[in-house]
Design a protein around this motif. Structure first.
Motif, short mmCIF file in Angstrom:
data_model
loop_
_atom_site.label_atom_id
_atom_site.label_comp_id
_atom_site.label_asym_id
_atom_site.label_seq_id
_atom_site.Cartn_x
_atom_site.Cartn_y
_atom_site.Cartn_z
N PHE A 208 11.15 0.76 8.11
CA PHE A 208 10.70 1.45 6.90
C PHE A 208 9.37 0.92 6.38
CE2 PHE A 208 11.11 3.27 2.62
CZ PHE A 208 11.49 4.54 2.96
N VAL A 209 8.49 0.53 7.28
CA VAL A 209 7.15 0.06 6.90
C VAL A 209 6.17 1.21 7.08
CG1 VAL A 209 5.30 -1.55 7.49
CG2 VAL A 209 7.68 -2.33 7.48
N MET A 210 5.46 1.57 6.01
CA MET A 210 4.55 2.72 6.02
C MET A 210 3.10 2.31 5.77
SD MET A 210 6.64 5.12 6.67
CE MET A 210 8.30 4.56 7.02
N VAL A 211 2.78 1.03 6.00
CA VAL A 211 1.41 0.53 5.96
C VAL A 211 1.20 -0.31 7.21
CG1 VAL A 211 1.04 0.57 3.45
CG2 VAL A 211 2.13 -1.41 4.49
N GLY A 212 -0.05 -0.38 7.67
CA GLY A 212 -0.33 -1.11 8.89
C GLY A 212 -1.21 -2.32 8.70
N ARG A 213 -2.32 -2.14 7.99
CA ARG A 213 -3.28 -3.23 7.77
C ARG A 213 -3.80 -3.15 6.35
NH1 ARG A 213 -8.16 -3.17 11.28
NH2 ARG A 213 -8.15 -0.98 10.82
N LEU A 214 -4.07 -4.32 5.79
CA LEU A 214 -4.76 -4.42 4.51
C LEU A 214 -6.23 -4.58 4.83
CD1 LEU A 214 -4.90 -4.75 1.43
CD2 LEU A 214 -4.39 -7.18 1.77
N LEU A 215 -7.03 -3.59 4.46
CA LEU A 215 -8.46 -3.61 4.82
C LEU A 215 -9.32 -4.30 3.78
CD1 LEU A 215 -8.73 0.02 6.22
CD2 LEU A 215 -8.40 -2.12 7.49
N GLU A 216 -9.07 -3.99 2.51
CA GLU A 216 -9.85 -4.64 1.43
C GLU A 216 -9.11 -4.51 0.12
OE1 GLU A 216 -13.21 -1.51 0.13
OE2 GLU A 216 -13.37 -2.11 2.23
N THR A 217 -9.43 -5.42 -0.77
CA THR A 217 -8.88 -5.37 -2.12
C THR A 217 -9.86 -6.08 -3.05
OG1 THR A 217 -6.87 -5.66 -3.44
CG2 THR A 217 -7.47 -7.49 -2.01
N ASP A 218 -9.93 -5.59 -4.26
CA ASP A 218 -10.76 -6.24 -5.27
C ASP A 218 -10.02 -6.20 -6.60
OD1 ASP A 218 -11.22 -3.70 -6.47
OD2 ASP A 218 -13.12 -3.42 -5.43
N GLU A 219 -10.74 -6.32 -7.67
CA GLU A 219 -10.14 -6.39 -9.00
C GLU A 219 -9.21 -5.21 -9.31
OE1 GLU A 219 -12.30 -6.38 -13.16
OE2 GLU A 219 -12.88 -8.12 -11.96
N ASN A 220 -9.58 -3.99 -8.89
CA ASN A 220 -8.80 -2.81 -9.25
C ASN A 220 -8.34 -1.95 -8.08
OD1 ASN A 220 -8.89 -3.08 -12.13
ND2 ASN A 220 -11.05 -2.54 -12.03
N THR A 221 -8.96 -2.06 -6.93
CA THR A 221 -8.64 -1.15 -5.83
C THR A 221 -8.18 -1.90 -4.58
OG1 THR A 221 -10.90 -1.08 -5.00
CG2 THR A 221 -10.29 0.59 -6.63
N THR A 222 -7.42 -1.19 -3.77
CA THR A 222 -6.95 -1.72 -2.50
C THR A 222 -7.00 -0.61 -1.47
OG1 THR A 222 -5.51 -3.34 -3.55
CG2 THR A 222 -4.95 -2.73 -1.30
N LEU A 223 -7.39 -0.95 -0.25
CA LEU A 223 -7.48 0.01 0.84
C LEU A 223 -6.63 -0.48 2.01
CD1 LEU A 223 -8.96 2.63 1.84
CD2 LEU A 223 -10.67 1.08 2.84
N SER A 224 -5.72 0.39 2.47
CA SER A 224 -4.89 0.07 3.63
C SER A 224 -5.09 1.14 4.70
CB SER A 224 -3.41 0.02 3.23
OG SER A 224 -2.89 1.32 3.00
N SER A 225 -4.65 0.81 5.92
CA SER A 225 -4.65 1.80 6.99
C SER A 225 -3.26 1.85 7.60
CB SER A 225 -5.70 1.46 8.06
OG SER A 225 -5.31 0.32 8.78
#
Length: 140
Positions: free
Chosen positions: A18-35
């Motif tokens: 039940f994992v629906m994320v693969g990689r954490l690409l970037e994160t900062d104070e307010n935003t996060t990007l995953s692939s």
């Protein structure tokens, strides 16, 4: 911990399958990007397409990934999160098996253990889904 993070399992409470994320690409104070790459055996794949519920869960798990990453940096335990409410959920297109989606969440507000966020899912340069979500976090 440096970005990108390939081994995300220690950062989220969800476990395979039940994992629906693969990689954490970037994160900062307010935003996060995953692939996330869509695999045929994924529980949310039907007729070769990643379904709406999978897109919503992907947004929620991107929020969990952010919280887990920040917790690990601070040497705190990874909290369990629950979707409290979803609003304005729109799906414009469903990704297919072997597609890689990019998901961006932006924290809009944090009140005690409730995070209000917006989420957007992209396939290439095409926005395929978006919503606002309230996530409740609870330390076990």
């Amino acid at each position: 911990m440096t970005l990108p993070v390939e081994d995300i399992i220690p950062l989220i409470p969800q476990k395979p399958p039940f994992v629906m994320v693969g990689r954490l690409l970037e994160t900062d104070e307010n935003t996060t990007l995953s692939s996330f790459v869509i695999h045929a055996e994924n529980v949310f794949v039907k007729n070769g397409l990643f379904q709406e519920a999978g897109l919503m869960e992907n947004i929620a798990q991107t929020a969990a990934l952010r919280a887990g990453y920040l917790a690990k940096i601070e040497n705190k335990p990874v909290a369990v999160g629950y979707i409290g409410a979803v609003s304005n959920f729109e799906v414009f297109s469903l990704p297919k098996v072997d597609d890689e989606i990019l998901t961006e969440i932006a924290s809009q507000n944090q009140i005690f253990d409730i995070t209000v966020l917006s989420g957007k899912v992209w396939l290439g340069d095409q926005l395929i889904a978006q919503c606002e979500m309230k996530v409740f976090s609870k330390n076990e």
